[in-house]
Design a protein around this motif. Structure first.
Motif, mmCIF file in Angstrom:
data_model
loop_
_atom_site.group_PDB
_atom_site.id
_atom_site.type_symbol
_atom_site.label_atom_id
_atom_site.label_comp_id
_atom_site.label_asym_id
_atom_site.label_seq_id
_atom_site.Cartn_x
_atom_site.Cartn_y
_atom_site.Cartn_z
ATOM 1 N N UNK A 1 0.930 -1.219 0.077
ATOM 2 C CA UNK A 1 0.087 0.131 -0.028
ATOM 3 C C UNK A 1 0.815 1.323 -0.121
ATOM 4 N N UNK A 2 0.458 2.075 -0.446
ATOM 5 C CA UNK A 2 1.204 3.452 -0.916
ATOM 6 C C UNK A 2 1.517 4.348 0.442
ATOM 7 N N UNK A 3 0.119 4.450 1.173
ATOM 8 C CA UNK A 3 0.213 5.008 2.411
ATOM 9 C C UNK A 3 1.273 4.580 3.473
ATOM 10 N N UNK A 4 1.095 3.330 3.968
ATOM 11 C CA UNK A 4 2.047 2.730 4.872
ATOM 12 C C UNK A 4 3.577 2.647 4.502
ATOM 13 N N UNK A 5 3.648 2.436 3.105
ATOM 14 C CA UNK A 5 5.232 2.513 2.627
ATOM 15 C C UNK A 5 5.679 3.960 2.607
ATOM 16 N N UNK A 6 4.803 4.780 2.059
ATOM 17 C CA UNK A 6 5.448 6.143 2.105
ATOM 18 C C UNK A 6 5.625 6.685 3.349
ATOM 19 N N UNK A 7 4.620 6.482 4.176
ATOM 20 C CA UNK A 7 5.127 6.977 5.739
ATOM 21 C C UNK A 7 6.057 6.570 6.545
ATOM 22 N N UNK A 8 6.562 5.152 6.304
ATOM 23 C CA UNK A 8 7.815 4.668 6.510
ATOM 24 C C UNK A 8 8.806 5.244 5.860
ATOM 25 N N UNK A 9 9.066 5.289 4.760
ATOM 26 C CA UNK A 9 10.075 5.668 3.863
ATOM 27 C C UNK A 9 10.341 7.274 4.220
ATOM 28 N N UNK A 10 9.231 8.101 4.293
ATOM 29 C CA UNK A 10 9.189 9.371 4.836
ATOM 30 C C UNK A 10 10.122 9.753 6.283
ATOM 31 N N UNK A 11 9.773 8.586 7.126
ATOM 32 C CA UNK A 11 10.372 8.853 8.427
ATOM 33 C C UNK A 11 11.861 8.331 8.290
ATOM 34 N N UNK A 12 12.266 7.414 7.450
ATOM 35 C CA UNK A 12 13.633 7.085 7.379
ATOM 36 C C UNK A 12 14.634 8.197 6.755
ATOM 37 N N UNK A 13 13.876 8.829 5.397
ATOM 38 C CA UNK A 13 14.320 9.912 4.918
ATOM 39 C C UNK A 13 14.560 11.097 5.713
ATOM 40 N N UNK A 14 13.782 11.231 6.642
ATOM 41 C CA UNK A 14 13.916 12.426 7.721
ATOM 42 C C UNK A 14 14.971 12.219 8.678
ATOM 43 N N UNK A 15 14.861 10.802 9.039
ATOM 44 C CA UNK A 15 15.908 10.465 10.128
ATOM 45 C C UNK A 15 17.323 10.542 9.570
ATOM 46 N N UNK A 16 17.380 10.273 8.439
ATOM 47 C CA UNK A 16 18.979 10.269 7.736
ATOM 48 C C UNK A 16 19.364 11.600 7.556
ATOM 49 N N UNK A 17 18.322 12.407 7.223
ATOM 50 C CA UNK A 17 18.742 13.889 7.017
ATOM 51 C C UNK A 17 19.301 14.394 8.261
ATOM 52 N N UNK A 18 18.481 14.275 9.244
ATOM 53 C CA UNK A 18 18.943 14.802 10.619
ATOM 54 C C UNK A 18 20.254 14.313 11.158
ATOM 55 N N UNK A 19 20.550 12.917 10.910
ATOM 56 C CA UNK A 19 21.646 12.113 11.417
ATOM 57 C C UNK A 19 22.817 12.570 10.551
#
Length: 668
Positions: A66-84
């Motif tokens: 599903x687009x919604x769960x995959x997108x939300x998890x990927x957005x979280x990883x992208x955001x964490x990587x950016x701050x890291x």
């Protein structure tokens, strides 16, 4: 906020975050995985392309989960990587965090492409917003800057992206529940008839396919603040490369205005089909030829217009199975949405291939101007063959109408254009010095700065400036003024700003990579000479600048010799020595840079044969490369007879892969 407007905002914020990660990932591949050209170019290219090939599986994951769960998890990883990355700039951790952020960003793109029918507004705002932010920072990313400001702005961007992503998911879940309730309440026959007749909105595959090529052309040409800055240094026919304060303010802001206006407001379709593709193609060709201002203005307008031409949905009736029954609406939407995800990931693969192909030429040796031109041709063809009108909006589906109201588009256009102009006003190059009394001695530094990246893979302009502070004249090699592969920074302007020294730049490999001279004395004239390649894959030049030392003149020549594979750069050394002699014309002369030759090699002898004196002789052996374990003497300074060199040093530092050479030159 309406659902489609919230999706546009989320896409814009996500593109901005992904571009931040790309600006770190690209140079990390070169400096950390590439290890300063020690890694074979083929292996480096395979590593870079591998992440984009791996992301080809993302659309299948989106369709099954599903687009919604995959997108939300990927957005979280992208955001964490950016701050890291802000917390851990430099070293192997930087490379792998950037790789994780890139892959998460590609998966997120596939997920959001499965549900956003018309992405052009979000793509345009994300690209323009990131470019303006980069310009306001003087092209030095928040990741590299550190400090309270960097953390605050980074956290604000990431938080806004995550909040918008979560809000979109809640909106979609609510809409789905309302739709299910409506279908349950309606008679079964009516529901079946309604579903059979409805058209399922499909994300515009053309626009998503152009996402990757657009990122490349925007980052390399159209919306590259470093390029705006580099183009300001056109000087005059008798003094090329001299930066004149204020030259880049209007054109940079105009590029933003043209891009957003063309992307946001449609020109008559039949005119646009010809005008925008031609403008884009003309801009890409001019970039290759080195005419930077018209190149990025035409590319900006053409790129925005081509995006607008693809701002449609590929709507069609719900697919039917073999028995003629209508396919369930959710299944049709998932399958057709996955097509948008596949288009987005394929577009990013085009981005990777074109980027690697352009820059690999400097290691492998082949004409690379075709890469941005071919990318522009692809964009032009996709845009020119797009449907003339957007598809209809099905009842109950995500709207295919304008992504943003006209007032919002006008406000965004005006605001971002004004901020681009403000950025140019905030980062004015240092002004020319005034003539003073004749000094008895001049402090000289020669440094190959490797585009500002230290051995830890971190862009550390402060470390470079520390090694040069106190010098009166600075000769720089491997100066980057906007290479997309290095993150699109104007390293020369950043270093000069820290030192408070005006500069002259001369391109070598391409219009934004070469050598520079910085001086605390007035610079009165200059001349460049392109060197013959003699089989070397990377171009080289010699830059001559005349300094006014309070009534006396000093000629300075900066160069970076590029040896053919397995050979000494003896031919180029002879060309530079001859050029320097003609340019000095009897005046005192200082010549230096990364000469890629050792004191016992034939190329070195070309300089002494021409009558120049090895200014570093008293301090030899003076090894300068590699910086962490110096073994070779390839950075040199020569002077004309009568000049005396003292206080010769090569201070240990890992701000580059070379050590700087500093000395005091006493005038006769």
């Amino acid at each position: 906020m309406r659902h489609r407007h919230l999706s546009t905002l989320t896409l814009a914020l996500g593109i901005a975050v992904l571009l931040d990660v790309l600006r770190v990932w690209l140079p990390s591949v070169i400096t950390l995985f590439g290890r300063a050209a020690e890694t074979p170019a083929e292996l480096l290219g395979a590593f870079a392309l591998g992440w984009f090939l791996l992301a080809l599986a993302a659309p299948t994951l989106v369709r099954r989960v599903g687009a919604a769960p995959v997108g939300l998890v990927a957005a979280g990883v992208l955001a964490v990587a950016r701050l890291a990355l802000t917390a851990q700039p430099g070293g192997p951790a930087q490379l792998w965090l950037a790789c994780a952020g890139l892959f998460a960003g590609l998966v997120w793109l596939a997920a959001i492409a499965a549900s956003v029918p018309r992405p052009v507004a979000g793509l345009a705002l994300g690209l323009a917003g990131n470019a303006v932010g980069h310009a306001l920072l003087g092209t030095e990313d928040l990741v590299w800057r550190g400090g309270v400001l960097a953390w605050s702005l980074s956290a604000l961007l990431v938080l806004a992206f995550l909040v918008a992503s979560a809000a979109v998911r809640r909106e979609r879940a609510g809409a789905r529940e309302r739709g299910d309730a409506a279908r349950t309440a309606a008679p079964a026959t009516d529901a079946a008839d309604g579903d059979a007749g409805r058209r399922v909105p499909t994300p515009g595959r053309r626009a998503w396919l152009l996402c990757g090529p657009t990122l490349l052309l925007a980052g390399q040409v159209a919306l590259a603040p470093a390029l705006w800055s580099a183009a300001a240094g056109t000087g005059s026919p008798d003094f090329p490369g001299l930066v004149r304060p204020g030259n880049g303010a209007l054109p940079g802001a105009l590029a933003v205005l043209l891009f957003l206006a063309a992307a946001s407001f449609r020109a008559p379709a039949r005119v646009a089909r010809v005008l925008w593709p031609l403008a884009l193609l003309a801009g890409s060709v001019l970039f290759v030829t080195g005419l930077l201002v018209p190149a990025y203005l035409l590319t900006a307008a053409g790129l925005g217009g081509c995006l607008a031409l693809t701002d449609t949905t590929d709507d069609g009736p719900a697919a039917a199975d073999g028995r003629g029954a209508a396919e369930p609406r959710a299944a049709a939407t998932d399958e057709r949405g996955a097509d948008g995800g596949r288009a987005a990931v394929l577009g990013m693969l085009v981005f990777a291939v074109a980027t690697v192909a352009y820059y690999a030429a400097y290691d492998l040796g082949y004409p690379n101007g075709w890469a941005p031109v071919a990318t522009a041709v692809l964009v032009a063809l996709v845009a020119a063959t797009a449907p003339l009108r957007p598809g209809p909006t099905p009842s109950g589906a995500a709207s295919a109408g304008p992504a943003l109201p006209a007032t919002v588009r006008v406000a965004a256009l005006a605001g971002l254009t004004a901020l681009a102009g403000l950025a140019a006003a905030l980062h004015v190059p240092p002004a020319q010095a005034r003539a003073t009394t004749t000094p008895a001695a001049v402090r000289v530094a020669a440094y190959n700065i490797r585009m500002g990246f230290g051995l830890d893979g971190r862009l550390d302009v402060d470390a470079v400036a520390r090694e040069l502070r106190g010098a009166d004249v600075v000769l720089l090699s491997e100066v980057d003024r906007g290479w997309w592969l290095n993150g699109g920074h104007d390293t020369l302007a950043l270093v000069a700003g820290r030192l408070g020294m005006p500069y002259v730049f001369a391109p070598a490999a391409d219009p934004v990579w070469g050598d520079a001279v910085l001086s605390r004395f007035p610079m009165r004239s200059g001349q460049t000479r392109r060197l013959t390649a003699h089989g070397a894959p990377t171009g080289a030049q010699a830059l001559g600048v005349t300094l006014d030392l309070g009534g006396r003149e000093l000629a300075v020549v900066a160069t970076h010799l590029q040896p053919p594979p397995g050979r000494d750069p003896v031919e180029q050394a002879g060309e530079v020595a001859a050029f320097a002699g003609r340019y000095a014309n009897g005046r005192p002369l200082v010549l230096g840079g990364d000469l890629n030759t050792e004191p016992d090699d034939p190329a070195f002898a070309e300089f002494t044969r021409s009558g120049l004196v090895d200014a570093l002789a008293a301090a030899r052996p003076l090894r300068t490369s590699p910086a962490d374990d110096p073994r070779t003497q390839i950075d040199h300074v020569f002077v004309s007879p009568g000049l005396t060199a003292t206080e010769v040093r090569a201070p240990r530092t890992e701000a580059s892969d070379h050590l700087p050479v500093t000395l005091t030159v006493t005038l006769p």
